[in-house]
Design a protein around this motif. Structure first.
Motif, PDB file in Angstrom:
ATOM      1  N   VAL A  66      -5.650  -1.148  -5.340  1.00 16.24           N
ATOM      2  CA  VAL A  66      -5.683  -0.222  -6.471  1.00 16.24           C
ATOM      3  C   VAL A  66      -4.350   0.527  -6.605  1.00 16.24           C
ATOM      4  O   VAL A  66      -3.641   0.734  -5.621  1.00 16.24           O
ATOM      5  N   TYR A  67      -4.066   0.922  -7.842  1.00 21.72           N
ATOM      6  CA  TYR A  67      -2.908   1.780  -8.130  1.00 21.72           C
ATOM      7  C   TYR A  67      -3.093   3.082  -7.344  1.00 21.72           C
ATOM      8  O   TYR A  67      -4.121   3.760  -7.500  1.00 21.72           O
ATOM      9  N   PRO A  68      -2.150   3.449  -6.461  1.00 26.90           N
ATOM     10  CA  PRO A  68      -2.385   4.542  -5.501  1.00 26.90           C
ATOM     11  C   PRO A  68      -2.715   5.904  -6.116  1.00 26.90           C
ATOM     12  O   PRO A  68      -3.384   6.709  -5.486  1.00 26.90           O
ATOM     13  N   VAL A  69      -2.267   6.162  -7.338  1.00 26.75           N
ATOM     14  CA  VAL A  69      -2.449   7.488  -7.937  1.00 26.75           C
ATOM     15  C   VAL A  69      -3.931   7.864  -8.067  1.00 26.75           C
ATOM     16  O   VAL A  69      -4.305   9.019  -7.866  1.00 26.75           O
ATOM     17  N   TYR A  70      -4.784   6.886  -8.378  1.00 27.27           N
ATOM     18  CA  TYR A  70      -6.210   7.205  -8.554  1.00 27.27           C
ATOM     19  C   TYR A  70      -6.774   7.826  -7.280  1.00 27.27           C
ATOM     20  O   TYR A  70      -7.448   8.859  -7.323  1.00 27.27           O
ATOM     21  N   VAL A  71      -6.534   7.168  -6.173  1.00 30.13           N
ATOM     22  CA  VAL A  71      -7.117   7.640  -4.915  1.00 30.13           C
ATOM     23  C   VAL A  71      -6.404   8.900  -4.422  1.00 30.13           C
ATOM     24  O   VAL A  71      -7.050   9.879  -4.042  1.00 30.13           O
ATOM     25  N   ASP A  72      -5.069   8.885  -4.461  1.00 29.31           N
ATOM     26  CA  ASP A  72      -4.316  10.029  -3.935  1.00 29.31           C
ATOM     27  C   ASP A  72      -4.643  11.313  -4.700  1.00 29.31           C
ATOM     28  O   ASP A  72      -4.778  12.386  -4.101  1.00 29.31           O
ATOM     29  N   SER A  73      -4.771  11.216  -6.024  1.00 27.01           N
ATOM     30  CA  SER A  73      -5.050  12.437  -6.791  1.00 27.01           C
ATOM     31  C   SER A  73      -6.457  12.956  -6.494  1.00 27.01           C
ATOM     32  O   SER A  73      -6.689  14.161  -6.465  1.00 27.01           O
ATOM     33  N   ASN A  74      -7.384  12.052  -6.243  1.00 26.69           N
ATOM     34  CA  ASN A  74      -8.729  12.490  -5.841  1.00 26.69           C
ATOM     35  C   ASN A  74      -8.716  13.062  -4.426  1.00 26.69           C
ATOM     36  O   ASN A  74      -9.420  14.041  -4.142  1.00 26.69           O
ATOM     37  N   LYS A  86       0.695   8.074 -15.835  1.00 24.90           N
ATOM     38  CA  LYS A  86       0.639   8.511 -14.437  1.00 24.90           C
ATOM     39  C   LYS A  86       0.189   9.966 -14.364  1.00 24.90           C
ATOM     40  O   LYS A  86      -0.678  10.322 -13.572  1.00 24.90           O
ATOM     41  N   SER A  87       0.767  10.810 -15.205  1.00 20.63           N
ATOM     42  CA  SER A  87       0.353  12.214 -15.239  1.00 20.63           C
ATOM     43  C   SER A  87      -1.124  12.322 -15.600  1.00 20.63           C
ATOM     44  O   SER A  87      -1.890  13.032 -14.948  1.00 20.63           O
ATOM     45  N   ASP A  88      -1.516  11.611 -16.643  1.00 18.44           N
ATOM     46  CA  ASP A  88      -2.907  11.703 -17.091  1.00 18.44           C
ATOM     47  C   ASP A  88      -3.872  11.203 -16.015  1.00 18.44           C
ATOM     48  O   ASP A  88      -4.899  11.842 -15.760  1.00 18.44           O
ATOM     49  N   GLY A 113       5.525  13.769  -6.878  1.00 19.90           N
ATOM     50  CA  GLY A 113       5.683  12.318  -6.779  1.00 19.90           C
ATOM     51  C   GLY A 113       4.427  11.552  -7.144  1.00 19.90           C
ATOM     52  O   GLY A 113       4.486  10.401  -7.561  1.00 19.90           O
ATOM     53  N   THR A 114       3.279  12.186  -6.993  1.00 17.82           N
ATOM     54  CA  THR A 114       2.011  11.479  -7.220  1.00 17.82           C
ATOM     55  C   THR A 114       1.466  11.686  -8.628  1.00 17.82           C
ATOM     56  O   THR A 114       0.900  10.776  -9.218  1.00 17.82           O
ATOM     57  N   LYS A 115       1.628  12.885  -9.174  1.00 18.56           N
ATOM     58  CA  LYS A 115       0.962  13.208 -10.429  1.00 18.56           C
ATOM     59  C   LYS A 115       1.919  13.473 -11.589  1.00 18.56           C
ATOM     60  O   LYS A 115       1.527  14.024 -12.611  1.00 18.56           O
ATOM     61  N   PHE A 116       3.159  13.101 -11.419  1.00 17.21           N
ATOM     62  CA  PHE A 116       4.160  13.325 -12.461  1.00 17.21           C
ATOM     63  C   PHE A 116       5.171  12.193 -12.339  1.00 17.21           C
ATOM     64  O   PHE A 116       5.341  11.635 -11.253  1.00 17.21           O
ATOM     65  N   ASN A 117       5.823  11.853 -13.437  1.00 18.51           N
ATOM     66  CA  ASN A 117       6.755  10.732 -13.349  1.00 18.51           C
ATOM     67  C   ASN A 117       8.130  11.055 -13.913  1.00 18.51           C
ATOM     68  O   ASN A 117       8.841  10.178 -14.398  1.00 18.51           O
ATOM     69  N   ALA A 133       6.540  -0.766 -24.417  1.00 18.60           N
ATOM     70  CA  ALA A 133       7.753  -0.502 -25.192  1.00 18.60           C
ATOM     71  C   ALA A 133       8.921  -0.041 -24.316  1.00 18.60           C
ATOM     72  O   ALA A 133       9.903   0.468 -24.833  1.00 18.60           O
ATOM     73  N   GLY A 134       8.785  -0.206 -23.012  1.00 15.32           N
ATOM     74  CA  GLY A 134       9.905   0.115 -22.114  1.00 15.32           C
ATOM     75  C   GLY A 134      10.185   1.596 -21.962  1.00 15.32           C
ATOM     76  O   GLY A 134      11.326   2.011 -21.767  1.00 15.32           O
ATOM     77  N   PHE A 135       9.150   2.431 -22.006  1.00 18.11           N
ATOM     78  CA  PHE A 135       9.320   3.890 -21.973  1.00 18.11           C
ATOM     79  C   PHE A 135       9.217   4.475 -20.552  1.00 18.11           C
ATOM     80  O   PHE A 135       8.934   5.666 -20.418  1.00 18.11           O
ATOM     81  N   THR A 136       9.433   3.680 -19.510  1.00 15.90           N
ATOM     82  CA  THR A 136       9.269   4.245 -18.156  1.00 15.90           C
ATOM     83  C   THR A 136      10.159   5.473 -17.950  1.00 15.90           C
ATOM     84  O   THR A 136       9.755   6.424 -17.289  1.00 15.90           O
ATOM     85  N   GLY A 137      11.356   5.442 -18.522  1.00 18.92           N
ATOM     86  CA  GLY A 137      12.274   6.575 -18.382  1.00 18.92           C
ATOM     87  C   GLY A 137      12.299   7.440 -19.632  1.00 18.92           C
ATOM     88  O   GLY A 137      13.116   8.362 -19.746  1.00 18.92           O
ATOM     89  N   THR A 138      11.419   7.157 -20.572  1.00 19.62           N
ATOM     90  CA  THR A 138      11.370   7.901 -21.839  1.00 19.62           C
ATOM     91  C   THR A 138      10.118   8.762 -21.895  1.00 19.62           C
ATOM     92  O   THR A 138      10.111   9.811 -22.507  1.00 19.62           O
ATOM     93  N   ARG A 139       9.074   8.332 -21.204  1.00 24.09           N
ATOM     94  CA  ARG A 139       7.852   9.105 -20.937  1.00 24.09           C
ATOM     95  C   ARG A 139       7.002   9.397 -22.169  1.00 24.09           C
ATOM     96  O   ARG A 139       7.271  10.330 -22.914  1.00 24.09           O
ATOM     97  N   LEU A 140       5.973   8.607 -22.313  1.00 17.44           N
ATOM     98  CA  LEU A 140       4.986   8.862 -23.357  1.00 17.44           C
ATOM     99  C   LEU A 140       3.714   8.084 -23.039  1.00 17.44           C
ATOM    100  O   LEU A 140       3.792   6.937 -22.585  1.00 17.44           O
TER     101      LEU A 140
END
Lengths: 404, 404
Positions: free
Chosen positions: B131-139, B109-111, A284-288, B252-259
Motif C-alpha cells: 500500500v501507498y505508505p501515507v494511508y497507514v502512516d497518517s492513521n 498526498k495532503s488530502d 514529509g508524510t502529510k504534505f508534498n 498532467a505532470g503537476f508533482t512540483g506544481t501541486r493540485l
C-alpha cells in the motif's frame, strides 16, 4: 461502522470568515445596487511586486522545458528559499537558524492549524483573547479544548488571557499553568504589539514551566517601532521553547499565492525527542511541498528589488492604517493598533455588541468589518477594520462611517 | 509541561521515500562518477503542457495588476476549476457531482493524509497490502492503528488485505469488519487494477457494513482497458460510502506544481452528520486554498489543447511502461502492472529480499527502484519501477539491468 471525529460537532457555528462571507453574500443579493466595501477579512489588494512577477514568469518558463522542469520539491522546501529566509529574516537580526529548522509550507494558516498534530490530546492551551480563530478551532477539532460553553462562548479547557484596553493588550501570566501558549505579535486582531521585554517574560515563563510557545509572526513586516521583536528568537532561551510561524501573505501580498514557513529549533525537546523531528515527519508524510514556481516567487521577495517593492506595498497599507486610525479618532472612536500592524481595533460606540455594529456598518454604511466577539469573549465591544483596502475605498468607507 | 503526540514514536523508520532519498544521496556521494538513474519515486519528468504554461503565464500577468489581482481563494476552490472537474471527470462519464462536493487542494498526498482528521480514533482501517505508505502512516500518527509489531512489520489494529500474484492483486473481503477501507485503483505500487465488478463488490460491502471507502484515483488517466472504473461513483451506491481523491500530479505532470481535489458526496453520512460538512469545516479552518495561478493551470488541463497535450504525455510514459514490462519479461522476470498504470511491479529474482534487490540494483546497475516491502509485508519479494523516466534513461536502465 465508521465513526466520525465528534469533536467537530462541538464547534460553534462555522469558521468566522465563512459566516461573514455568507452574511455579506446575502446582503449583496438583496441589495444588488449597493457598493459594498470590505475592510473585513485581512486580504491584500495590491498586485504582486514586479520582482515577484518576473520570478514567477521565469519559473513558469523553467517548467516548460524538460531540462529545467521541477517535479516533487525537497520535503523542507528548496534550499535557495530556506537560505534566503535564514539570511534575511534571521541572520540579519543576529539570529542563527539552521536550514533544517526551516519548513516551507503553503502558508501560516495551514501550519498553525496542522501543528496540533504533533501534540497529544492532554495539553492545555492558552490563548490571548481575542484571538485568531484557527488556533482554538484546530485544537478543538483534535480534542484538546474540552467542552464548549455556549453561554460564555468559550471552551472549558482553554486558558483565555484577556487583552483589552485595560491591560494595554498585553496578556498577563495566567494563574493556571498552560502547556501550549499561542502568541501572535504584531497581533491579529488587535493590531497591538508586545515589547521585547514583554515577550522575554513569556519566553522565560515557558522555559520555567516547560511549555511551548507557538509564535505567529505573520505581521512582522508591519513593525515600525524599535522595541518590538521581529522574531521570538531575539529573546534569550526562545529556541528551547518556541516554534515560530511566518507568512508571505501579508509581507508580500501572497494571500492568493500561498507560501509560508515554520521554524522548529532542534533544541526544542520533550525528553529526548526533538519537535523538529516530529514536524519533519508530519511534513514529509502529510504534505508534498509548496509549488516550485511559488518558492521561486518567495525567493524574489528577498532580492534587492523585491525588498524595495514589498516595502512600498507595506507603506501603502500603513498609510491606510494611519488614515483609518486618525479618521476614526477624529470621529470620536477609541482606536488601537494600526502602528505596527495593518489592523485597527476600535471600541464600538455606546457599548454596542460587536455583531450589532457589524450589521449596522453593513446595512447603513455598506462597509464590512469583523466583529471583535468573533475572535473571543474579550473581543466583545470591539471591532476590527483592516488597512488592506485600496486608498480610495478606505477613504470612501471612512466617509460613510462618518455619516452613521 | 507540554506533551507530544507519542503515536509518532511508534512509527517505524522514516517515510519510505525519505529513506530511499538518503540511501541514494549517500551512494552518490561515495560514487560521484556514477550516473544514477531513478525509476524510484513516482515523479514525472515531462515538462508542463504548453496549454498549462500559457495559463500560468496569463494568471501571473493577472496577479501583476490590481484590477485582476486575486487574494484568498474561495474555501472549496475557484468555481471555474470545480466546474471543469464536474463536467470532464464526472458528467462526461455519466456521474453527477455537485460543485460543493468538490474540494480543491494542494494535492492528493495532503488530502489522503489529512482525511483522517474527520474520523475518530476508534476506527479500524483496512488497506491493501502492499500500500501507498501515507494511508497507514497518517492513521498511525492519529492513533488509529494500535501497536507496531516490528517482527511482522505491521500494525496490530490494521486489517491488511494481501494483493499478490496468487490472487491476481484483487483484495478479498476481509474476515474482520473494517470501518474505513483504502482502495487505490489503478494501484500504487502494483500497477494493477480492479474491474468495475470487483469494485462494485466493495461498494456493496461498504454500504452493508456502514464502512467508508477512501478511493484514491490518482492514476485514473493511465487506464487503457475498458472494464476499469475511472471513478468509484460509476458503481451503484458509491455516493453513500465513498470519498474519492484525485490528483493533477500524474495526469498532467503537476508533482512540483501541486493540485488535487477530493470528492465528498453529501449523501455520505454518519447518522445525520454529513461528512461533506466535516471536511468543509476542516478545509476552511486548516487550509487556505491552492494558489490562484495553479488553479488556472488546472483549468487549462481540461481545455481541448490541454487534454490533447496531456494525453500525449501519458502515452509517452505508457510507452516506457510497455518497454520496461516487455524488456524485463524478455529477461525472464515475472512482471505485473504497466498496462493501466505507470508502475511495473516485478518479482525479485530467486526470492531475493526487496531491500537486497534495491541495493543490488543501486550498486551494480546504478538504477533506483522502490523495494516492495517498503509498501507493506506482502510487498516482500517484489519491486517497483516507474515509467516516469525519460525514454533514454528508461532504455539505459533496462540495458544495465540486463547485464546484472
Amino acid at each position: 461502522m465508521f465513526k466520525i471525529n465528534d469533536n467537530y460537532l462541538k464547534l460553534p457555528g462555522s469558521y468566522l470568515f465563512s459566516t461573514i462571507g455568507k452574511k455579506v453574500a446575502a446582503f449583496k443579493e438583496e441589495n444588488p445596487d449597493k457598493d459594498v466595501i470590505s475592510l473585513g477579512i485581512g486580504d491584500v489588494t495590491q498586485p504582486l511586486a514586479p520582482a515577484v512577477i518576473k520570478a514567477l514568469h521565469d519559473a513558469v518558463d523553467e517548467m516548460s522545458k524538460a531540462e529545467t522542469f521541477h517535479g516533487y520539491a525537497p520535503d523542507l522546501g528548496y534550499e535557495f528559499l530556506r537560505r534566503a529566509i535564514a539570511d534575511n529574516d534571521y541572520r540579519a537580526r543576529g539570529v542563527e537558524i539552521a536550514l533544517d529548522e526551516i519548513f516551507v509550507s503553503d502558508g501560516a494558516k495551514s501550519d498553525s492549524g496542522n501543528i496540533v498534530d504533533i501534540f497529544s490530546e492532554d495539553n492545555v492551551i492558552a490563548v490571548t483573547d481575542p484571538v485568531y480563530p484557527v488556533y482554538v478551532d484546530s485544537n478543538a477539532m483534535s480534542g484538546k479544548t474540552g467542552e464548549y460553553w455556549k453561554d460564555k462562548e468559550c471552551w472549558s479547557n482553554v486558558i483565555y488571557m484577556p487583552c483589552m484596553a485595560e491591560n494595554n493588550f498585553v496578556p498577563e501570566l495566567p494563574e493556571k499553568t498552560p502547556d501550549i501558549i499561542y502568541i501572535c505579535c504584531p497581533n491579529n486582531p488587535t493590531g497591538t504589539t508586545l515589547t521585547k521585554e514583554d515577550l522575554q517574560k513569556w519566553v522565560s515563563y515557558a522555559n520555567e514551566k516547560k511549555a511551548v510557545i507557538i509564535y505567529d509572526a505573520a505581521y512582522e513586516a508591519y513593525i515600525s517601532e524599535d522595541n518590538v521583536p521581529h522574531s521570538i528568537y531575539e529573546c534569550d532561551g526562545a529556541k528551547t521553547c518556541a516554534i515560530e510561524m511566518r507568512s508571505f501573505s501579508k509581507n508580500a501580498g501572497f494571500t492568493g499565492t500561498r507560501l509560508g514557513f515554520t521554524i522548529v529549533p532542534k533544541e526544542l525537546k520533550s525528553g529526548d525527542v526533538s519537535l523538529n523531528s516530529l514536524w519533519a515527519r508530519r511534513h514529509g508524510t502529510k504534505f508534498n511541498g509548496a509549488p516550485y514556481i511559488i518558492q521561486r516567487a518567495g525567493e524574489a521577495v528577498y532580492s534587492e528589488e523585491g525588498k524595495a517593492q514589498t516595502k512600498e506595498q507595506i507603506a501603502f497599507y500603513m498609510k491606510n492604517a494611519k488614515n483609518i486610525r486618525e479618521g476614526l479618532s477624529d470621529m470620536g472612536y477609541t482606536v488601537f493598533g494600526g502602528v505596527n500592524a495593518p489592523y485597527i481595533w476600535l471600541q464600538t460606540p455606546d457599548g454596542m455588541k460587536s455583531w450589532d455594529f457589524f450589521d449596522l456598518l453593513l446595512e447603513k454604511a455598506n462597509v464590512v468589518g469583523t466583529p471583535g466577539s468573533g475572535f473571543g469573549p474579550s473581543g466583545e465591544g470591539y471591532f476590527r477594520l483592516t488597512a488592506f483596502g485600496s486608498a480610495e475605498n478606505t477613504e470612501k468607507a471612512l466617509e460613510r462611517i462618518k455619516k452613521l
